[in-house]
Enzyme design. Structure first.
Site, mmCIF file in Angstrom:
data_model
loop_
_atom_site.group_PDB
_atom_site.id
_atom_site.type_symbol
_atom_site.label_atom_id
_atom_site.label_comp_id
_atom_site.label_asym_id
_atom_site.label_seq_id
_atom_site.Cartn_x
_atom_site.Cartn_y
_atom_site.Cartn_z
ATOM 1 N N ASP A 132 40.960 -8.535 72.129
ATOM 2 C CA ASP A 132 39.541 -7.805 71.778
ATOM 3 C C ASP A 132 38.606 -8.714 70.557
ATOM 4 O OD1 ASP A 132 39.206 -6.960 73.899
ATOM 5 O OD2 ASP A 132 39.823 -4.795 73.170
ATOM 6 N N MET A 133 37.739 -8.674 70.427
ATOM 7 C CA MET A 133 36.897 -9.550 69.686
ATOM 8 C C MET A 133 36.365 -8.343 69.217
ATOM 9 S SD MET A 133 36.808 -11.742 67.301
ATOM 10 C CE MET A 133 37.390 -13.853 67.932
ATOM 11 N N ARG A 183 37.641 -14.546 77.220
ATOM 12 C CA ARG A 183 36.762 -14.163 78.012
ATOM 13 C C ARG A 183 35.693 -13.975 77.324
ATOM 14 N NH1 ARG A 183 37.502 -7.605 76.284
ATOM 15 N NH2 ARG A 183 39.245 -7.558 77.741
HETATM 16 P P1 FDA Z 1 23.762 -5.313 79.101
HETATM 17 O O1 FDA Z 1 24.095 -4.415 77.911
HETATM 18 O O2 FDA Z 1 22.396 -6.620 79.574
HETATM 19 O O3 FDA Z 1 23.923 -4.684 80.400
HETATM 20 C C1 FDA Z 1 23.165 -5.180 81.201
HETATM 21 C C2 FDA Z 1 23.550 -3.855 82.450
HETATM 22 O O4 FDA Z 1 24.760 -2.968 82.187
HETATM 23 C C3 FDA Z 1 22.518 -3.184 81.778
HETATM 24 O O5 FDA Z 1 20.909 -2.636 82.019
HETATM 25 C C4 FDA Z 1 23.285 -1.643 82.446
HETATM 26 O O6 FDA Z 1 22.245 -1.035 83.573
HETATM 27 C C5 FDA Z 1 24.080 -1.899 82.653
HETATM 28 N N1 FDA Z 1 25.016 -1.260 81.214
HETATM 29 C C6 FDA Z 1 25.777 -1.539 80.403
HETATM 30 N N2 FDA Z 1 26.427 -1.396 79.190
HETATM 31 C C7 FDA Z 1 26.511 0.207 80.283
HETATM 32 C C8 FDA Z 1 26.460 1.024 79.563
HETATM 33 N N3 FDA Z 1 27.823 1.104 78.428
HETATM 34 N N4 FDA Z 1 26.030 2.466 80.564
HETATM 35 C C9 FDA Z 1 25.209 2.067 81.230
HETATM 36 N N5 FDA Z 1 24.943 1.013 81.668
HETATM 37 C C10 FDA Z 1 25.647 0.164 81.468
HETATM 38 N N6 FDA Z 1 32.384 -6.556 73.004
HETATM 39 C C11 FDA Z 1 32.461 -6.924 72.068
HETATM 40 O O7 FDA Z 1 32.213 -7.297 71.126
HETATM 41 N N7 FDA Z 1 34.178 -7.550 71.875
HETATM 42 C C12 FDA Z 1 34.974 -7.273 73.552
HETATM 43 O O8 FDA Z 1 35.434 -7.939 73.120
HETATM 44 C C13 FDA Z 1 34.243 -6.562 74.367
HETATM 45 N N8 FDA Z 1 35.569 -7.106 75.138
HETATM 46 C C14 FDA Z 1 34.886 -6.434 76.317
HETATM 47 C C15 FDA Z 1 35.280 -6.021 77.859
HETATM 48 C C16 FDA Z 1 34.396 -6.363 78.914
HETATM 49 C C17 FDA Z 1 35.345 -6.456 79.906
HETATM 50 C C18 FDA Z 1 32.788 -5.989 79.243
HETATM 51 C C19 FDA Z 1 32.602 -5.497 80.274
HETATM 52 C C20 FDA Z 1 32.707 -6.463 78.082
HETATM 53 C C21 FDA Z 1 33.062 -6.278 76.738
HETATM 54 N N9 FDA Z 1 32.644 -6.186 75.358
HETATM 55 C C22 FDA Z 1 32.726 -6.716 74.162
HETATM 56 C C23 FDA Z 1 30.965 -5.745 75.496
HETATM 57 C C24 FDA Z 1 30.047 -6.412 75.311
HETATM 58 O O9 FDA Z 1 30.231 -7.373 74.552
HETATM 59 C C25 FDA Z 1 28.935 -5.857 75.617
HETATM 60 O O10 FDA Z 1 28.568 -5.154 74.655
HETATM 61 C C26 FDA Z 1 28.709 -5.243 76.668
HETATM 62 O O11 FDA Z 1 29.329 -5.621 77.739
HETATM 63 C C27 FDA Z 1 26.827 -4.968 77.214
HETATM 64 O O12 FDA Z 1 27.097 -6.176 77.890
HETATM 65 P P2 FDA Z 1 26.037 -6.369 79.252
HETATM 66 O O13 FDA Z 1 26.665 -8.561 79.113
HETATM 67 O O14 FDA Z 1 27.063 -5.998 80.112
HETATM 68 O O15 FDA Z 1 24.100 -7.140 79.783
#
Ligand code: FDA
Length: 311
Positions: A132-133, A183
């Site tokens: 993870d980052m 990722r």
């Molecule tokens: P965005 O935040 O725009 O969300 C899009 C839509 O998804 C929202 O409108 C909502 O509907 C839904 N959604 C998103 N987050 C939600 C929540 N918490 N609760 C409810 N609904 C939600 N970051 C990092 O800095 N280091 C890492 O190692 C990782 N690892 C990681 C693994 C995996 C498998 C995922 C999916 C994500 C990460 N992240 C991460 C987190 C990532 O950086 C980011 O903060 C979140 O995925 C939210 O961004 P989205 O791309 O989903 O878009």
């Protein structure tokens, strides 16, 4: 609302607040939406359920910023145990680690020895470790440790945060070195303007750019693998369309989402034949992870405050 995210992320590092929040029964219940349980058996049960639904898993033993060596070693021990248990259960699931849980705040060598032990054990089990980052204070050292591990092992990959200004350069360099196993996500930490893009739309565009770079023919020629980690349909649709145009087989990349978030979208992608992996966190140290999930969506916060105040 623009101040909300940084405020919640700063709360995620506040030990006093942590004590209040984690002992509120209603919040513990709420945390179950994002956390599979406090024990390994619960996490494995959750993974097996996801496997039954056609999804893969990645197990995260919750914890970060560990400052004493025995605790960092114990976290590595837990991952070794988890990898063995996953194999015994026949689960289709790898693991995700945070280097600060494995001792990065103590020193690079302590951390390297711990993460190497986990990667070595995964290699023996024919499994995989994703690093993870964390916040930008750790990016350079995390990538240095990743490069070091890749000199010995190919069953390890890293996370790239599209919000960081440096990320495109990092991605291109790692692809060129033939170790682009990524990722790709937006980034969950609050970073200053000089380090990270601040506007949501810009971060989405940057994530799409990284997807395109990693799926392009020259990256594929360097054995690059992209896991698109987002719940954002703009990003998912961009990746799908680009992969389709490039005629990429659906098993040559994957989508990743977090446990408990957008379950219907997870199921839809599986139904359409995409590879989907769910990040399954477990353990007692769920507070910072939970707060970052609240920070991502204001609606979660309203829910949380109502629960906390008994409204
Ligand atoms: P965005 O935040 O725009 O969300 C899009 C839509 O998804 C929202 O409108 C909502 O509907 C839904 N959604 C998103 N987050 C939600 C929540 N918490 N609760 C409810 N609904 C939600 N970051 C990092 O800095 N280091 C890492 O190692 C990782 N690892 C990681 C693994 C995996 C498998 C995922 C999916 C994500 C990460 N992240 C991460 C987190 C990532 O950086 C980011 O903060 C979140 O995925 C939210 O961004 P989205 O791309 O989903 O878009």
């Amino acid at each position: 609302m623009s101040l909300l995210r940084p405020t919640l992320i700063s709360f995620s590092r506040n030990p006093t607040l942590e004590q209040v929040v984690v002992h509120a029964p209603v919040v513990r219940t709420m945390s179950h939406r994002f956390v599979a349980g406090e024990r390994l058996e619960q996490a494995i049960a959750a993974v097996l359920e996801l496997n039954d639904q056609g999804m893969l898993g990645t197990l995260d033993y919750l914890g970060e910023n560990v400052f004493d060596e025995p605790a960092a070693r114990a976290a590595a021990d837990e991952y070794v145990l988890a990898l063995t248990a996953l194999q015994a259960a026949g689960a289709r699931c790898n693991v995700s680690v945070k280097l600060t849980q494995l001792g990065l705040d103590i020193g690079d060598e302590v951390c390297f020895a711990n993460v190497r032990r986990v990667v070595e054990h995964a290699w023996r089990n024919d499994n995989f470790v994703r690093i993870d980052m964390e916040s930008s204070d750790y990016t350079a050292r995390t990538l240095a440790i990743y490069r070091r591990l890749r000199r010995e092992y190919n069953n390890v990959g890293v996370v790239i945060q599209a919000s960081l200004r440096r990320s495109e350069t990092d991605v291109r360099a790692l692809i060129e070195e033939g170790i682009g196993h990524f990722r790709l996500c937006k980034g969950a930490y609050d970073e200053p303007e000089e380090i990270a893009y601040q506007e949501r739309e810009q971060v989405t565009r940057k994530l799409n750019d990284l997807v395109r770079i990693c799926m392009a023919p020259d990256a594929r020629a360097h054995h690059t693998y992209a896991a698109v980690a987002s719940h954002d349909e703009d990003v998912i649709n961009f990746a799908r369309a680009y992969a389709y145009r490039q005629e990429l087989p659906k098993d040559s990349y994957e989508f990743q989402m977090l446990y408990g978030i957008r379950r219907e979208l997870q199921a839809k992608l599986v139904k359409q034949g995409y590879k989907v992996r769910i990040y399954v966190p477990y353990g007692t140290h769920w507070y910072p992870y939970f707060m970052r999930r609240l920070a991502e969506r204001p609606a979660n916060l309203v829910f949380f405050l109502r629960a906390l105040t008994g409204d």
